[in-house]
Write an enzyme that holds these catalytic residues in place. Structure first.
Site, PDB file in Angstrom:
ATOM      1  N   ARG A 124       0.310  19.842  -4.943  1.00  0.00           N
ATOM      2  CA  ARG A 124       0.826  21.140  -4.385  1.00  0.00           C
ATOM      3  C   ARG A 124      -0.201  21.539  -3.105  1.00  0.00           C
ATOM      4  O   ARG A 124      -1.507  21.384  -3.600  1.00  0.00           O
ATOM      5  CB  ARG A 124       0.875  22.145  -5.209  1.00  0.00           C
ATOM      6  CG  ARG A 124       1.662  23.558  -4.799  1.00  0.00           C
ATOM      7  CD  ARG A 124       1.722  24.755  -5.637  1.00  0.00           C
ATOM      8  NE  ARG A 124       0.659  25.575  -5.708  1.00  0.00           N
ATOM      9  CZ  ARG A 124       0.502  26.893  -6.180  1.00  0.00           C
ATOM     10  NH1 ARG A 124       1.399  27.428  -6.669  1.00  0.00           N
ATOM     11  NH2 ARG A 124      -0.741  27.385  -6.068  1.00  0.00           N
TER      12      ARG A 124
ATOM     13  N   ASN B 138       2.051  36.607 -18.658  1.00  0.00           N
ATOM     14  CA  ASN B 138       0.631  37.038 -17.694  1.00  0.00           C
ATOM     15  C   ASN B 138       0.456  38.403 -17.235  1.00  0.00           C
ATOM     16  O   ASN B 138       1.509  38.827 -16.579  1.00  0.00           O
ATOM     17  CB  ASN B 138       0.568  36.064 -16.619  1.00  0.00           C
ATOM     18  CG  ASN B 138      -0.455  35.600 -15.938  1.00  0.00           C
ATOM     19  OD1 ASN B 138      -1.466  36.257 -16.101  1.00  0.00           O
ATOM     20  ND2 ASN B 138      -0.631  34.554 -14.886  1.00  0.00           N
TER      21      ASN B 138
ATOM     22  N   HIS C 160      -2.612  21.406  -8.292  1.00  0.00           N
ATOM     23  CA  HIS C 160      -2.931  22.387  -7.170  1.00  0.00           C
ATOM     24  C   HIS C 160      -3.841  22.068  -6.356  1.00  0.00           C
ATOM     25  O   HIS C 160      -5.127  22.243  -6.737  1.00  0.00           O
ATOM     26  CB  HIS C 160      -2.954  23.676  -7.795  1.00  0.00           C
ATOM     27  CG  HIS C 160      -1.661  24.381  -8.578  1.00  0.00           C
ATOM     28  ND1 HIS C 160      -1.708  25.770  -8.695  1.00  0.00           N
ATOM     29  CD2 HIS C 160      -0.651  23.868  -9.086  1.00  0.00           C
ATOM     30  CE1 HIS C 160      -0.679  25.922  -9.199  1.00  0.00           C
ATOM     31  NE2 HIS C 160       0.055  24.734  -9.545  1.00  0.00           N
TER      32      HIS C 160
ATOM     33  N   GLU D  54      10.544  30.471 -11.658  1.00  0.00           N
ATOM     34  CA  GLU D  54       9.449  30.637 -12.817  1.00  0.00           C
ATOM     35  C   GLU D  54       9.483  31.871 -13.500  1.00  0.00           C
ATOM     36  O   GLU D  54       9.065  32.114 -14.454  1.00  0.00           O
ATOM     37  CB  GLU D  54       8.088  30.198 -12.072  1.00  0.00           C
ATOM     38  CG  GLU D  54       7.688  31.263 -10.980  1.00  0.00           C
ATOM     39  CD  GLU D  54       6.653  30.882 -10.226  1.00  0.00           C
ATOM     40  OE1 GLU D  54       6.429  29.798  -9.788  1.00  0.00           O
ATOM     41  OE2 GLU D  54       5.642  31.640 -10.184  1.00  0.00           O
TER      42      GLU D  54
ATOM     43  N   ASP E 252       4.449  26.209  -2.276  1.00  0.00           N
ATOM     44  CA  ASP E 252       4.722  27.623  -3.059  1.00  0.00           C
ATOM     45  C   ASP E 252       4.893  28.760  -1.966  1.00  0.00           C
ATOM     46  O   ASP E 252       3.649  29.285  -1.610  1.00  0.00           O
ATOM     47  CB  ASP E 252       3.907  27.915  -4.202  1.00  0.00           C
ATOM     48  CG  ASP E 252       4.614  28.902  -5.074  1.00  0.00           C
ATOM     49  OD1 ASP E 252       5.454  29.593  -4.613  1.00  0.00           O
ATOM     50  OD2 ASP E 252       4.102  29.008  -6.203  1.00  0.00           O
TER      51      ASP E 252
ATOM     52  N   GLU F  30       4.648  20.695 -13.427  1.00  0.00           N
ATOM     53  CA  GLU F  30       3.505  21.583 -12.852  1.00  0.00           C
ATOM     54  C   GLU F  30       2.419  21.329 -14.039  1.00  0.00           C
ATOM     55  O   GLU F  30       2.670  21.477 -15.056  1.00  0.00           O
ATOM     56  CB  GLU F  30       3.798  22.850 -12.478  1.00  0.00           C
ATOM     57  CG  GLU F  30       2.546  23.475 -11.774  1.00  0.00           C
ATOM     58  CD  GLU F  30       2.923  24.784 -11.596  1.00  0.00           C
ATOM     59  OE1 GLU F  30       3.840  25.479 -12.253  1.00  0.00           O
ATOM     60  OE2 GLU F  30       2.177  25.412 -10.670  1.00  0.00           O
TER      61      GLU F  30
ATOM     62  N   HIS G   5       5.719  31.697  -2.830  1.00  0.00           N
ATOM     63  CA  HIS G   5       5.433  32.922  -3.530  1.00  0.00           C
ATOM     64  C   HIS G   5       6.535  34.056  -3.392  1.00  0.00           C
ATOM     65  O   HIS G   5       6.007  35.167  -3.125  1.00  0.00           O
ATOM     66  CB  HIS G   5       4.223  33.171  -3.646  1.00  0.00           C
ATOM     67  CG  HIS G   5       3.514  33.131  -4.982  1.00  0.00           C
ATOM     68  ND1 HIS G   5       3.801  34.360  -6.099  1.00  0.00           N
ATOM     69  CD2 HIS G   5       2.758  32.283  -5.781  1.00  0.00           C
ATOM     70  CE1 HIS G   5       3.525  33.866  -7.056  1.00  0.00           C
ATOM     71  NE2 HIS G   5       2.692  32.652  -7.023  1.00  0.00           N
TER      72      HIS G   5
ATOM     73  N   HIS H 286       7.663  25.277 -14.792  1.00  0.00           N
ATOM     74  CA  HIS H 286       6.502  26.206 -14.392  1.00  0.00           C
ATOM     75  C   HIS H 286       5.550  25.749 -15.339  1.00  0.00           C
ATOM     76  O   HIS H 286       5.448  26.018 -16.665  1.00  0.00           O
ATOM     77  CB  HIS H 286       7.111  27.651 -14.705  1.00  0.00           C
ATOM     78  CG  HIS H 286       5.849  28.675 -13.999  1.00  0.00           C
ATOM     79  ND1 HIS H 286       5.738  29.698 -14.482  1.00  0.00           N
ATOM     80  CD2 HIS H 286       5.025  28.414 -12.872  1.00  0.00           C
ATOM     81  CE1 HIS H 286       4.783  30.244 -13.501  1.00  0.00           C
ATOM     82  NE2 HIS H 286       4.556  29.577 -12.735  1.00  0.00           N
TER      83      HIS H 286
ATOM     84  N   TYR I 282      -2.930  34.307  -1.871  1.00  0.00           N
ATOM     85  CA  TYR I 282      -2.580  33.673  -3.185  1.00  0.00           C
ATOM     86  C   TYR I 282      -2.833  32.164  -2.971  1.00  0.00           C
ATOM     87  O   TYR I 282      -2.864  31.553  -1.947  1.00  0.00           O
ATOM     88  CB  TYR I 282      -1.305  34.103  -3.691  1.00  0.00           C
ATOM     89  CG  TYR I 282      -0.326  33.216  -2.891  1.00  0.00           C
ATOM     90  CD1 TYR I 282       0.300  33.740  -1.795  1.00  0.00           C
ATOM     91  CD2 TYR I 282       0.406  32.165  -3.459  1.00  0.00           C
ATOM     92  CE1 TYR I 282       0.999  32.778  -0.796  1.00  0.00           C
ATOM     93  CE2 TYR I 282       1.468  31.298  -2.713  1.00  0.00           C
ATOM     94  CZ  TYR I 282       1.439  31.824  -1.439  1.00  0.00           C
ATOM     95  OH  TYR I 282       2.559  31.270  -0.661  1.00  0.00           O
TER      96      TYR I 282
ATOM     97  N   ASP J 166      -1.400  29.985 -17.350  1.00  0.00           N
ATOM     98  CA  ASP J 166      -0.826  31.082 -18.395  1.00  0.00           C
ATOM     99  C   ASP J 166       0.391  30.548 -19.451  1.00  0.00           C
ATOM    100  O   ASP J 166       0.672  31.181 -20.315  1.00  0.00           O
ATOM    101  CB  ASP J 166      -0.358  32.145 -17.602  1.00  0.00           C
ATOM    102  CG  ASP J 166       0.527  32.052 -16.399  1.00  0.00           C
ATOM    103  OD1 ASP J 166       0.406  31.483 -15.408  1.00  0.00           O
ATOM    104  OD2 ASP J 166       1.904  32.556 -16.729  1.00  0.00           O
TER     105      ASP J 166
ATOM    106  N   GLU K  61       8.966  25.875  -2.803  1.00  0.00           N
ATOM    107  CA  GLU K  61       9.191  26.772  -3.908  1.00  0.00           C
ATOM    108  C   GLU K  61       9.313  28.237  -3.731  1.00  0.00           C
ATOM    109  O   GLU K  61       8.279  28.691  -2.857  1.00  0.00           O
ATOM    110  CB  GLU K  61       7.990  26.290  -4.991  1.00  0.00           C
ATOM    111  CG  GLU K  61       7.941  27.258  -6.231  1.00  0.00           C
ATOM    112  CD  GLU K  61       6.591  27.011  -6.971  1.00  0.00           C
ATOM    113  OE1 GLU K  61       6.116  25.792  -6.558  1.00  0.00           O
ATOM    114  OE2 GLU K  61       6.455  27.607  -7.639  1.00  0.00           O
TER     115      GLU K  61
ATOM    116  N   TRP L 124       4.949  39.621  -4.350  1.00  0.00           N
ATOM    117  CA  TRP L 124       4.017  38.848  -4.995  1.00  0.00           C
ATOM    118  C   TRP L 124       4.575  37.467  -5.435  1.00  0.00           C
ATOM    119  O   TRP L 124       5.622  37.621  -6.119  1.00  0.00           O
ATOM    120  CB  TRP L 124       3.189  39.569  -6.009  1.00  0.00           C
ATOM    121  CG  TRP L 124       2.495  38.744  -7.222  1.00  0.00           C
ATOM    122  CD1 TRP L 124       2.779  38.618  -8.484  1.00  0.00           C
ATOM    123  CD2 TRP L 124       1.551  37.629  -6.955  1.00  0.00           C
ATOM    124  NE1 TRP L 124       1.991  37.390  -8.895  1.00  0.00           N
ATOM    125  CE2 TRP L 124       1.198  36.814  -8.020  1.00  0.00           C
ATOM    126  CE3 TRP L 124       0.874  37.270  -5.692  1.00  0.00           C
ATOM    127  CZ2 TRP L 124       0.155  35.814  -8.108  1.00  0.00           C
ATOM    128  CZ3 TRP L 124      -0.103  36.064  -5.961  1.00  0.00           C
ATOM    129  CH2 TRP L 124      -0.295  35.581  -6.944  1.00  0.00           C
TER     130      TRP L 124
ATOM    131  N   ARG M 237      12.870  25.964 -12.001  1.00  0.00           N
ATOM    132  CA  ARG M 237      11.261  25.928 -12.238  1.00  0.00           C
ATOM    133  C   ARG M 237      11.175  26.872 -13.633  1.00  0.00           C
ATOM    134  O   ARG M 237       9.987  27.062 -13.700  1.00  0.00           O
ATOM    135  CB  ARG M 237      10.580  26.875 -11.109  1.00  0.00           C
ATOM    136  CG  ARG M 237      10.546  26.137  -9.862  1.00  0.00           C
ATOM    137  CD  ARG M 237       9.366  25.414  -9.911  1.00  0.00           C
ATOM    138  NE  ARG M 237       7.916  25.980  -9.768  1.00  0.00           N
ATOM    139  CZ  ARG M 237       6.911  25.765 -10.372  1.00  0.00           C
ATOM    140  NH1 ARG M 237       6.909  24.586 -11.139  1.00  0.00           N
ATOM    141  NH2 ARG M 237       5.845  26.620 -10.342  1.00  0.00           N
TER     142      ARG M 237
HETATM  143 MG   LIG Z   1       5.791  29.669  -7.938  1.00  0.00          MG
END
Ligand SMILES: [Mg+2]
Length: 412
Positions: A147, A37, A122, A272, A220, A349, A222, A322, A159, A326, A246, A412, A293
């Site tokens: 999620r 991605n 999600h 992930e 998540d 997921e 992130h 994961h 995000y 993507d 997560e 991120w 993940r």
């Molecule tokens: Mg994640």
């Protein structure tokens, strides 16, 4: 049997995908997902310039040997570009082996250990009412695990909040329901960890009050918290009985999870962006996480994914592969076959690809009553319509990034 061709197909129906198609002298073909991605073309070059020439003339049945050859002979190991390329080859060879055997790949991995794979979707919303609507929409689609991500007061763009609700087709501004967006530059978002830590427990309290105690809920982080911040969040979420928290800290520091683990019984999931079993070594052995993940695509394919799960099984660590959009339909199929076969499956997921993507990739999997099944077609159960793929040339797209109020770039 010999490999006679290996073609790298780049297509952007609802988003960019890189697919490796291996052809044998007996006319069989196998597909592998090589999508990275936001950095897709680096893997295209790695495959076309450095891997495809090595495959021509080799025996597609030698999956383990091919994996070890590509991993060890390059000298330069690991990393997402390398492992996505190797992963694509590995998946394509499993696909071919399944077609030769006339069996779905999960049968080659030992057969089904369950009737279906519990999937989570999600749900998100800028506000609580929007979030509740999104949870209900996902429940209507059959999801039994959700999620939950929401906006944070004071932050404009963060995000995990879908610009349109529901996992249906891509809208005009939508890049297949995930954070990456088409454009020459990545979008900039805001972040404030203290505001986030104050807000999230109130969200889960509200969701539990609305939807009751039974619905499995995931969240998540992130990679945005320090270990002590993550520990605080895990502790504050304990009353709401999360299925998992997560990516609570930046993933490259395995030691960070020790501190988090000392302070909270909220289950933890990470990995992930991991590429090899070495990234999980301490986490699994010290039982610092509950869910792996990893994705078939970025972890080097089916072969290493199976191995890391067998290692994790010794420590009661389960899978949570994961599965955002993507991960192409090919990568998703690969991990569905692994998930069906292993004993220590946890959850899968599943974000759902857009309509155009599903026209480019014809798939045999089913999603019924919250459970995925890869289907029983020989191989992975995905066929690529090359003509359809050709209608959608690559388009530059990036994941967003975020800055703190003073302009500092954050994780991120
Ligand atoms: Mg994640």
């Amino acid at each position: 049997m010999k490999i006679t061709a290996a073609d790298v197909v780049v297509t952007s129906p609802n988003r960019n995908f890189v697919t490796l198609k291996i052809t044998t002298d007996e006319g069989l073909t196998g597909l592998g997902d090589a999508t990275l991605n936001g950095r897709e073309l680096a893997v295209v070059s790695y495959l076309r310039d450095h891997v495809v020439p090595l495959l021509i003339g080799s025996d597609p049945h030698r999956i383990e040997d091919t994996w070890q050859f590509l991993y060890r002979s390059a000298y330069w190991r690991r990393g997402p570009v390398t492992m996505a390329a190797i992963g694509a080859v590995d998946m394509a060879l499993w696909d071919i082996k399944g077609k030769v055997a006339g069996l779905p790949v999960y049968q080659l991995l030992g057969g089904a250990s369950r009737s279906g794979l519990m999937a989570y979707g999600h749900a998100s919303g800028a506000s609580l009412p929007e979030l509740f609507d999104s949870v209900r929409e996902h429940q209507a689609l059959g999801y039994r695990s959700i999620r939950v991500q929401t906006g944070v007061p004071g932050l404009n763009r963060i995000y995990g909040i879908a610009s349109q609700s529901g996992p249906a087709d891509a809208g005009a501004e939508r890049y297949d329901h995930e954070p990456a967006q088409r454009g020459a530059l990545p979008a900039e978002e805001d972040w404030d960890t203290r505001a986030y830590l104050r807000h999230i427990p109130t969200v889960f309290e509200a969701v539990r009050n609305e939807f009751g105690p039974e619905l499995p809920l995931l969240h998540d982080g992130h990679h945005r918290m320090t270990p002590i911040q993550a520990a605080k969040l895990g502790k504050s979420l304990e009353p709401y009985d999360l299925f998992w928290l997560e990516d609570c800290t930046p993933a490259e520091n395995q030691e960070a999870l020790r501190l988090v683990r000392q302070h909270t019984t909220t289950p933890l999931a990470i990995g992930e962006i991991f590429n090899t079993v070495w990234d999980f070594q301490s986490l699994i052995k010290e039982q610092l996480i509950d869910y792996v993940r990893a994705a078939s695509t970025h972890f080097g394919g089916i072969t290493p994914l199976r191995k890391v799960m067998d290692y994790a099984a010794q420590y009661q660590v389960r899978s949570g592969f994961h599965g955002p959009t993507d991960i192409s339909p090919v990568g998703l199929a690969a991990q569905m076959h692994v998930g069906l076969a292993i004993h220590n499956f946890g959850i899968q997921e599943y974000m759902q690809h857009g309509t155009k993507t599903n026209e480019v990739f014809r798939q045999s999997f089913t999603f019924e009553d919250g459970y995925l099944h890869p289907g029983d077609q020989p191989g992975l159960g995905v066929e690529l319509d090359v003509d359809e793929a050709g209608k959608y040339p690559y388009e530059t797209a990036y994941l967003p990034y975020n800055r703190l109020a003073d302009g500092t770039v954050h994780d991120w």
